[in-house]
Design an enzyme around this catalytic site. Structure first.
Site, mmCIF file in Angstrom:
data_model
loop_
_atom_site.group_PDB
_atom_site.id
_atom_site.type_symbol
_atom_site.label_atom_id
_atom_site.label_comp_id
_atom_site.label_asym_id
_atom_site.label_seq_id
_atom_site.Cartn_x
_atom_site.Cartn_y
_atom_site.Cartn_z
ATOM 1 N N GLU A 88 0.810 -1.216 0.000
ATOM 2 C CA GLU A 88 0.000 0.000 0.000
ATOM 3 C C GLU A 88 0.841 1.262 0.000
ATOM 4 O OE1 GLU A 88 -1.861 -1.129 3.952
ATOM 5 O OE2 GLU A 88 -1.590 1.023 4.251
ATOM 6 N N CYS A 94 3.551 8.540 0.375
ATOM 7 C CA CYS A 94 4.212 7.671 1.347
ATOM 8 C C CYS A 94 4.270 6.271 0.747
ATOM 9 C CB CYS A 94 3.389 7.679 2.641
ATOM 10 S SG CYS A 94 3.974 6.504 3.868
ATOM 11 N N CYS A 150 7.184 -6.708 7.129
ATOM 12 C CA CYS A 150 8.343 -6.145 7.838
ATOM 13 C C CYS A 150 8.744 -7.145 8.919
ATOM 14 C CB CYS A 150 7.951 -4.817 8.485
ATOM 15 S SG CYS A 150 9.312 -3.971 9.322
ATOM 16 N N CYS A 179 7.908 -3.951 15.629
ATOM 17 C CA CYS A 179 7.442 -2.875 16.526
ATOM 18 C C CYS A 179 6.013 -3.202 16.979
ATOM 19 C CB CYS A 179 7.495 -1.514 15.828
ATOM 20 S SG CYS A 179 9.168 -1.056 15.339
ATOM 21 N N CYS A 228 2.683 -1.595 15.445
ATOM 22 C CA CYS A 228 2.632 -1.405 13.992
ATOM 23 C C CYS A 228 1.964 -2.591 13.298
ATOM 24 C CB CYS A 228 4.055 -1.211 13.467
ATOM 25 S SG CYS A 228 4.120 -0.984 11.688
ATOM 26 N N GLY A 237 7.408 -1.673 5.977
ATOM 27 C CA GLY A 237 8.770 -2.135 5.739
ATOM 28 C C GLY A 237 9.795 -1.256 6.405
ATOM 29 N N SER A 290 12.537 7.026 6.730
ATOM 30 C CA SER A 290 12.309 6.784 8.151
ATOM 31 C C SER A 290 12.821 5.395 8.523
ATOM 32 C CB SER A 290 10.806 6.885 8.427
ATOM 33 O OG SER A 290 10.525 6.537 9.759
ATOM 34 N N SER A 315 12.835 6.663 14.108
ATOM 35 C CA SER A 315 11.701 6.295 14.954
ATOM 36 C C SER A 315 12.240 6.047 16.351
ATOM 37 C CB SER A 315 11.025 5.036 14.410
ATOM 38 O OG SER A 315 10.491 5.319 13.144
ATOM 39 N N LEU A 316 12.014 7.016 17.214
ATOM 40 C CA LEU A 316 12.616 6.964 18.548
ATOM 41 C C LEU A 316 11.620 6.370 19.548
ATOM 42 C CD1 LEU A 316 15.202 7.763 20.012
ATOM 43 C CD2 LEU A 316 14.300 10.078 20.255
ATOM 44 N N HIS A 317 10.488 7.016 19.699
ATOM 45 C CA HIS A 317 9.348 6.511 20.477
ATOM 46 C C HIS A 317 9.594 6.302 21.969
ATOM 47 C CE1 HIS A 317 7.689 6.187 16.568
ATOM 48 N NE2 HIS A 317 8.086 4.979 16.271
ATOM 49 N N ASN A 321 -1.708 5.416 16.359
ATOM 50 C CA ASN A 321 -2.898 5.015 15.634
ATOM 51 C C ASN A 321 -3.247 3.610 16.103
ATOM 52 O OD1 ASN A 321 -4.679 5.669 13.503
ATOM 53 N ND2 ASN A 321 -2.916 6.431 12.338
ATOM 54 N N CYS A 344 0.007 2.598 9.097
ATOM 55 C CA CYS A 344 0.792 1.791 8.153
ATOM 56 C C CYS A 344 0.332 0.344 8.147
ATOM 57 C CB CYS A 344 2.249 1.698 8.591
ATOM 58 S SG CYS A 344 3.070 3.201 8.871
HETATM 59 N N1 SAH Z 1 10.325 1.022 9.393
HETATM 60 C C1 SAH Z 1 10.438 2.440 9.344
HETATM 61 C C2 SAH Z 1 9.389 3.136 8.516
HETATM 62 C C3 SAH Z 1 7.973 2.691 8.605
HETATM 63 S S1 SAH Z 1 6.862 3.273 9.786
HETATM 64 C C4 SAH Z 1 10.490 3.018 10.737
HETATM 65 O O1 SAH Z 1 10.399 2.268 11.686
HETATM 66 O O2 SAH Z 1 10.694 4.212 10.870
HETATM 67 C C5 SAH Z 1 6.756 5.028 9.795
HETATM 68 C C6 SAH Z 1 6.556 5.582 11.197
HETATM 69 O O3 SAH Z 1 5.234 5.270 11.697
HETATM 70 C C7 SAH Z 1 7.526 4.986 12.207
HETATM 71 O O4 SAH Z 1 7.934 6.001 13.089
HETATM 72 C C8 SAH Z 1 6.666 3.973 12.938
HETATM 73 O O5 SAH Z 1 7.204 3.644 14.186
HETATM 74 C C9 SAH Z 1 5.341 4.696 12.989
HETATM 75 N N2 SAH Z 1 4.168 3.854 13.212
HETATM 76 C C10 SAH Z 1 3.925 2.599 12.805
HETATM 77 N N3 SAH Z 1 2.722 2.169 13.213
HETATM 78 C C11 SAH Z 1 2.181 3.189 13.907
HETATM 79 C C12 SAH Z 1 0.958 3.363 14.585
HETATM 80 N N4 SAH Z 1 0.050 2.391 14.659
HETATM 81 N N5 SAH Z 1 0.732 4.561 15.176
HETATM 82 C C13 SAH Z 1 1.655 5.550 15.108
HETATM 83 N N6 SAH Z 1 2.828 5.443 14.495
HETATM 84 C C14 SAH Z 1 3.102 4.272 13.900
#
Ligand code: SAH
Length: 351
Positions: free
Chosen positions: A93, A106, A113, A117, A120, A160, A192, A215-217, A291, A334
């Site tokens: 997608e 995007c 993947c 995470c 995700c 991915g 990213s 992606s720090l989080h 999300n 995503c």
């Molecule tokens: N694999 C890469 C890029 C894909 S995800 C990465 O990890 O950066 C793009 C961004 O969306 C990343 O920061 C990921 O952690 C975040 N993401 C994925 N699922 C999410 C969700 N359900 N809610 C908020 N952010 C999300």
């Protein structure tokens, strides 16, 4: 022998191929422009190439062309989600978001993947395979061709982990920004990553000028490990210096993505710890209210918690943006569209 994929080839590779097929080198440039500028879907369309050359290309090479399986349009903000079919039957997608400053696409970098995470949807079924550069490009090309509007920004933030598909990623960026192609400025491309340290360091030496988003989080390793398995492999002490090296070698300021999950990483202590962690880094923080996905029970932080988190970071002098949610009504996060499509297909098989 596997046929070569002409849409993944650079102009110099195409020139070599063209000459080996007995054609003049200038034909390679025409071919490249058909593929990457005029967004041709078939060699039959390439009317300024000799008929014999077109026939040879059709019979001896392969050309990636994505099939549009489904398009969803948000009634709220015009965001469109595209489900594309690949040559082998897999689906991926992509998303088109319309902003005042232009159209942003995007794209996905892999089918599925393997980073795991927790919040995700893309990673729930693991990795199926890497995408080729042409399959990454064609997401942008088909969207521009279908909408008839120029794509000005591309973010590699779909399904991915781009750094887990490194060679195709670099090839994709070079082709997308090529002057004989769509010529999208590298400054308008963002990659990213969840933080693969050796690849980030290698990426810093490619001579590219794309924006790197990490992606720090989480503000520390223990919270990060709860959300992202990659944190078990690389600590923040390793990943932040790698990003700093990217900044130092490219001059491109970084983006730190931080998805806020209620009760997991959104407290004031965590905001302060994050501010201290990033105080001397060169970049801004992008807060994303998580999300929620059906398969996990993570919840979005309250609106006030997001605001408070942001204010704390700002009070420490950081640049902060809160990501506007786009396309909320069409399966936000995503990998959700692909996942629901696969679930439906699975349901159809059993009914
Ligand atoms: N694999 C890469 C890029 C894909 S995800 C990465 O990890 O950066 C793009 C961004 O969306 C990343 O920061 C990921 O952690 C975040 N993401 C994925 N699922 C999410 C969700 N359900 N809610 C908020 N952010 C999300």
């Amino acid at each position: 022998m596997e046929r070569c994929d002409i849409k993944s080839m650079t102009l110099s590779e195409l020139t070599e191929l063209t000459e080996s097929l007995g054609e003049k080198p200038f034909r390679a440039k025409q071919l490249f422009q058909w593929l990457h500028q005029k967004l041709a879907n078939d060699v039959g369309e390439m009317t300024n190439l000799p008929q014999t050359f077109r026939e040879t290309l059709a019979s001896s090479t392969a050309m990636t062309s994505l099939k549009t399986v489904r398009v969803l349009e948000s009634g709220i903000d015009g965001t469109k989600k595209f489900l594309f079919g690949l040559g082998d039957g897999n689906v991926i997608e992509s998303v088109l978001m319309k902003y005042k400053h232009g159209n942003s696409v995007c794209i996905s970098s892999q089918v599925g993947c393997r980073m795991g995470c927790r919040f995700c949807a893309s990673t729930l079924d693991g990795l199926t395979r890497n995408l080729q550069a042409s399959e990454m490009l064609d997401q942008v090309y088909r969207i521009q061709a279908m909408t008839g509007e120029r794509v000005s920004n591309v973010v590699v933030m779909g399904s991915g982990e781009p750094m887990d598909n490194y060679d195709a990623l670099v090839r994709f960026i070079r082709l997308l920004s090529d002057g004989n192609g769509l010529h999208i400025s590298q400054r308008n491309i963002t990659v990213s990553t969840c933080g693969l340290v050796p690849e980030i360091r290698c990426f810093a030496g490619e001579g590219l000028s794309v924006t790197l988003a990490l992606s720090l989080h989480a503000p520390n390793d223990s919270v990060r490990k709860n959300l992202m398995p990659i944190a078990n492999r690389y600590s923040l002490d390793e990943v932040l210096p790698a990003c700093r090296e990217y900044y130092e070698r490219t001059g491109r300021r970084l983006t730190f993505e931080y998805s806020l999950v209620r009760g997991v990483n959104d407290s004031q202590e965590e905001a302060k710890a994050l501010a201290r962690l990033l105080k001397h880094e060169h970049g801004h923080v992008n807060l994303i209210p998580v999300n929620p996905i059906r398969e996990r029970d993570y919840r979005q932080s309250e609106r006030e918690a997001v605001e408070r988190f942001k204010e704390t970071l700002v009070s420490y002098g950081l640049n902060v943006t809160v990501r506007r949610e786009m396309g909320r009504d069409i399966g936000g996060a995503c990998g959700q569209l692909r996942k629901s499509y696969l679930n439906e297909e699975e349901g159809n098989k059993h009914s």
